[in-house]
Design a protein around this motif. Structure first.
Motif, PDB file in Angstrom:
ATOM      1  N   PRO A   1       0.789  -1.296   0.061  1.00  0.00           N
ATOM      2  CA  PRO A   1       0.045   0.026   0.033  1.00  0.00           C
ATOM      3  C   PRO A   1       0.879   1.118  -0.043  1.00  0.00           C
ATOM      4  O   PRO A   1       1.862   1.429   0.652  1.00  0.00           O
ATOM      5  CB  PRO A   1      -0.800  -0.218   1.316  1.00  0.00           C
ATOM      6  N   GLY A   2       0.702   2.142  -0.802  1.00  0.00           N
ATOM      7  CA  GLY A   2       1.341   3.482  -1.082  1.00  0.00           C
ATOM      8  C   GLY A   2       2.359   3.263  -1.975  1.00  0.00           C
ATOM      9  O   GLY A   2       3.215   4.385  -2.400  1.00  0.00           O
ATOM     10  N   SER A   3       2.911   2.030  -2.509  1.00  0.00           N
ATOM     11  CA  SER A   3       3.635   2.145  -3.542  1.00  0.00           C
ATOM     12  C   SER A   3       3.508   2.728  -4.510  1.00  0.00           C
ATOM     13  O   SER A   3       2.484   3.118  -5.034  1.00  0.00           O
ATOM     14  CB  SER A   3       4.242   0.461  -3.501  1.00  0.00           C
ATOM     15  N   LEU A   4       4.574   2.919  -5.495  1.00  0.00           N
ATOM     16  CA  LEU A   4       4.265   3.452  -6.912  1.00  0.00           C
ATOM     17  C   LEU A   4       3.097   2.342  -7.633  1.00  0.00           C
ATOM     18  O   LEU A   4       2.236   3.192  -8.379  1.00  0.00           O
ATOM     19  CB  LEU A   4       5.651   3.312  -7.799  1.00  0.00           C
ATOM     20  N   GLY A   5       3.032   1.332  -7.662  1.00  0.00           N
ATOM     21  CA  GLY A   5       2.281   0.366  -8.326  1.00  0.00           C
ATOM     22  C   GLY A   5       0.618   0.523  -7.719  1.00  0.00           C
ATOM     23  O   GLY A   5      -0.025   0.662  -8.253  1.00  0.00           O
ATOM     24  N   ASP A   6       0.812   0.770  -6.256  1.00  0.00           N
ATOM     25  CA  ASP A   6      -0.423   0.958  -5.792  1.00  0.00           C
ATOM     26  C   ASP A   6      -1.162   2.502  -6.079  1.00  0.00           C
ATOM     27  O   ASP A   6      -2.408   2.524  -6.452  1.00  0.00           O
ATOM     28  CB  ASP A   6      -0.280   0.756  -4.162  1.00  0.00           C
ATOM     29  N   ARG A   7      -0.256   3.174  -6.283  1.00  0.00           N
ATOM     30  CA  ARG A   7      -0.832   4.606  -6.306  1.00  0.00           C
ATOM     31  C   ARG A   7      -1.303   4.790  -7.952  1.00  0.00           C
ATOM     32  O   ARG A   7      -2.344   5.302  -8.213  1.00  0.00           O
ATOM     33  CB  ARG A   7       0.484   5.678  -6.516  1.00  0.00           C
ATOM     34  N   MET A   8      -0.597   3.977  -8.826  1.00  0.00           N
ATOM     35  CA  MET A   8      -0.979   4.041 -10.328  1.00  0.00           C
ATOM     36  C   MET A   8      -2.240   3.096 -10.302  1.00  0.00           C
ATOM     37  O   MET A   8      -3.280   3.691 -11.110  1.00  0.00           O
ATOM     38  CB  MET A   8       0.108   3.446 -11.221  1.00  0.00           C
ATOM     39  N   ARG A   9      -2.544   2.193  -9.743  1.00  0.00           N
ATOM     40  CA  ARG A   9      -3.586   1.508  -9.707  1.00  0.00           C
ATOM     41  C   ARG A   9      -4.834   2.129  -8.955  1.00  0.00           C
ATOM     42  O   ARG A   9      -6.102   2.218  -9.713  1.00  0.00           O
ATOM     43  CB  ARG A   9      -3.625   0.046  -8.839  1.00  0.00           C
ATOM     44  N   ALA A  10      -4.684   3.137  -7.988  1.00  0.00           N
ATOM     45  CA  ALA A  10      -5.560   4.045  -7.296  1.00  0.00           C
ATOM     46  C   ALA A  10      -5.938   5.147  -8.470  1.00  0.00           C
ATOM     47  O   ALA A  10      -7.222   5.517  -8.450  1.00  0.00           O
ATOM     48  CB  ALA A  10      -5.117   4.712  -6.275  1.00  0.00           C
ATOM     49  N   ARG A  11      -5.114   5.641  -9.170  1.00  0.00           N
ATOM     50  CA  ARG A  11      -5.492   6.668 -10.309  1.00  0.00           C
ATOM     51  C   ARG A  11      -6.142   6.054 -11.241  1.00  0.00           C
ATOM     52  O   ARG A  11      -7.165   6.620 -11.782  1.00  0.00           O
ATOM     53  CB  ARG A  11      -4.070   7.151 -10.835  1.00  0.00           C
ATOM     54  N   ARG A  12      -5.851   4.686 -11.507  1.00  0.00           N
ATOM     55  CA  ARG A  12      -6.623   3.946 -12.516  1.00  0.00           C
ATOM     56  C   ARG A  12      -7.984   3.918 -12.199  1.00  0.00           C
ATOM     57  O   ARG A  12      -9.047   4.106 -13.386  1.00  0.00           O
ATOM     58  CB  ARG A  12      -5.970   2.873 -13.261  1.00  0.00           C
ATOM     59  N   ALA A  13      -8.465   3.636 -11.016  1.00  0.00           N
ATOM     60  CA  ALA A  13      -9.670   3.382 -10.479  1.00  0.00           C
ATOM     61  C   ALA A  13     -10.336   4.652 -10.305  1.00  0.00           C
ATOM     62  O   ALA A  13     -11.602   4.841 -10.604  1.00  0.00           O
ATOM     63  CB  ALA A  13      -9.432   2.903  -8.996  1.00  0.00           C
ATOM     64  N   GLY A  14      -9.724   5.750 -10.175  1.00  0.00           N
ATOM     65  CA  GLY A  14     -10.364   7.079 -10.281  1.00  0.00           C
ATOM     66  C   GLY A  14     -10.654   7.376 -12.000  1.00  0.00           C
ATOM     67  O   GLY A  14     -11.667   8.047 -11.946  1.00  0.00           O
ATOM     68  N   TRP A  15      -9.956   7.045 -12.719  1.00  0.00           N
ATOM     69  CA  TRP A  15     -10.218   7.216 -14.115  1.00  0.00           C
ATOM     70  C   TRP A  15     -11.681   6.514 -14.359  1.00  0.00           C
ATOM     71  O   TRP A  15     -12.372   7.022 -15.287  1.00  0.00           O
ATOM     72  CB  TRP A  15      -8.921   6.762 -15.177  1.00  0.00           C
ATOM     73  N   LEU A  16     -11.612   5.274 -13.896  1.00  0.00           N
ATOM     74  CA  LEU A  16     -12.828   4.506 -14.183  1.00  0.00           C
ATOM     75  C   LEU A  16     -14.055   5.100 -13.520  1.00  0.00           C
ATOM     76  O   LEU A  16     -15.129   5.135 -14.312  1.00  0.00           O
ATOM     77  CB  LEU A  16     -12.594   3.226 -13.487  1.00  0.00           C
ATOM     78  N   ALA A  17     -13.993   5.903 -12.302  1.00  0.00           N
ATOM     79  CA  ALA A  17     -15.108   6.292 -11.721  1.00  0.00           C
ATOM     80  C   ALA A  17     -15.461   7.411 -12.763  1.00  0.00           C
ATOM     81  O   ALA A  17     -16.560   7.873 -12.681  1.00  0.00           O
ATOM     82  CB  ALA A  17     -14.887   6.776 -10.348  1.00  0.00           C
ATOM     83  N   GLU A  18     -14.650   8.035 -12.945  1.00  0.00           N
ATOM     84  CA  GLU A  18     -14.774   9.482 -14.035  1.00  0.00           C
ATOM     85  C   GLU A  18     -15.360   9.103 -15.105  1.00  0.00           C
ATOM     86  O   GLU A  18     -16.378   9.922 -15.442  1.00  0.00           O
ATOM     87  CB  GLU A  18     -13.580  10.217 -13.970  1.00  0.00           C
ATOM     88  N   GLN A  19     -14.836   8.180 -15.887  1.00  0.00           N
ATOM     89  CA  GLN A  19     -15.365   7.736 -17.289  1.00  0.00           C
ATOM     90  C   GLN A  19     -17.021   7.289 -17.013  1.00  0.00           C
ATOM     91  O   GLN A  19     -17.728   7.606 -18.006  1.00  0.00           O
ATOM     92  CB  GLN A  19     -14.597   6.660 -17.904  1.00  0.00           C
ATOM     93  N   PHE A  20     -17.272   6.569 -15.886  1.00  0.00           N
ATOM     94  CA  PHE A  20     -18.514   5.981 -15.753  1.00  0.00           C
ATOM     95  C   PHE A  20     -19.241   6.609 -14.367  1.00  0.00           C
ATOM     96  O   PHE A  20     -18.867   5.766 -13.285  1.00  0.00           O
ATOM     97  CB  PHE A  20     -18.387   4.300 -15.583  1.00  0.00           C
TER      98      PHE A  20
END
Length: 218
Positions: free
Chosen positions: A14-33
């Motif tokens: 949690p909080g790693s670079l990979g985790d932050r990118m996954r969180a950003r992607r989840a935000g994009w999904l919520a914005e798109q839908f």
């Protein structure tokens, strides 16, 4: 610091670079839908645990995966053990608001099966979100190894067996070769072929395309 600890710090914790990118992607999904919280979603190749901690959780999530889910299934989820490239009729005949697939299409085993996965995506819903790591990003994401995807199979097998940042090391070269042969990273031309009516979104890191997301909103 051990190499496995280094990988955990870079990609997995949690909080790693990979985790932050996954969180950003989840935000994009919520914005798109924006209606995601009220949608029925089929997740091809995913896991319930990925949605349990999502910032926005759909009203209903149907997970289909070849690997069996462990633990209890929450009331908002449904789980089936199955092949996303060869869905049973009971699933093929259903309709959803959104098809979601994250880092799966590069693992299904060749063009013919990727085509069948794409056909399932198009048939199950009018909207979809299909993500895959980009072949030409300089770091191979599964082994966190520079340029590994461009090497011959024998060299990739050696790296898979010996590279210190691997998540789960194979016991022998035969196991390493099997893991290598099940990963085929895709480029833009392939993704456009499988999803010709979708918007192809690039996820970037340090200015370079790290992954591709085929998005279609009804």
């Amino acid at each position: 610091m051990g190499f496995h600890s280094l990988r955990w710090r870079l990609v997995d914790r949690p909080g790693s670079l990979g985790d932050r990118m996954r969180a950003r992607r989840a935000g994009w999904l919520a914005e798109q839908f924006p209606d995601l919280a009220e949608m029925s979603v089929i997740d091809l190749g995913g896991r319930v645990s990925s949605w349990a901690g999502a910032p926005v959780r759909p009203k209903h999530v149907h997970v289909v995966n070849l690997e069996r889910e462990s633990g209890d299934v929450p009331s908002w989820a449904e789980v089936d053990h199955g092949d996303a490239c060869d869905l049973p009729e009971a699933i093929r005949g259903r309709r959803y608001d959104l098809v979601y697939s994250n880092s799966v299409i590069e693992h299904v085993g060749g063009h013919e099966r990727r085509l069948r996965l794409a056909e399932a995506v198009h048939a199950l819903a009018d909207s979809h979100w299909v993500q895959t790591p980009y072949r030409y990003f300089p770091i191979e994401p599964h082994w966190v190894a520079p340029g590994m995807q461009f090497l011959p199979a024998a060299a990739r097998t050696t790296m898979a067996h010996r590279w210190p940042l691997v998540h789960s090391r194979a016991d022998d070269r035969a196991g390493a070769l099997e893991s290598v042969l099940w990963v085929e990273l895709l480029d833009r031309t392939q993704m456009r072929y499988y999803f010709p009516d979708s918007t192809l979104r690039a996820e970037r890191f340090a200015g370079l395309t790290k992954s591709l997301i085929a998005v279609r909103a009804a």
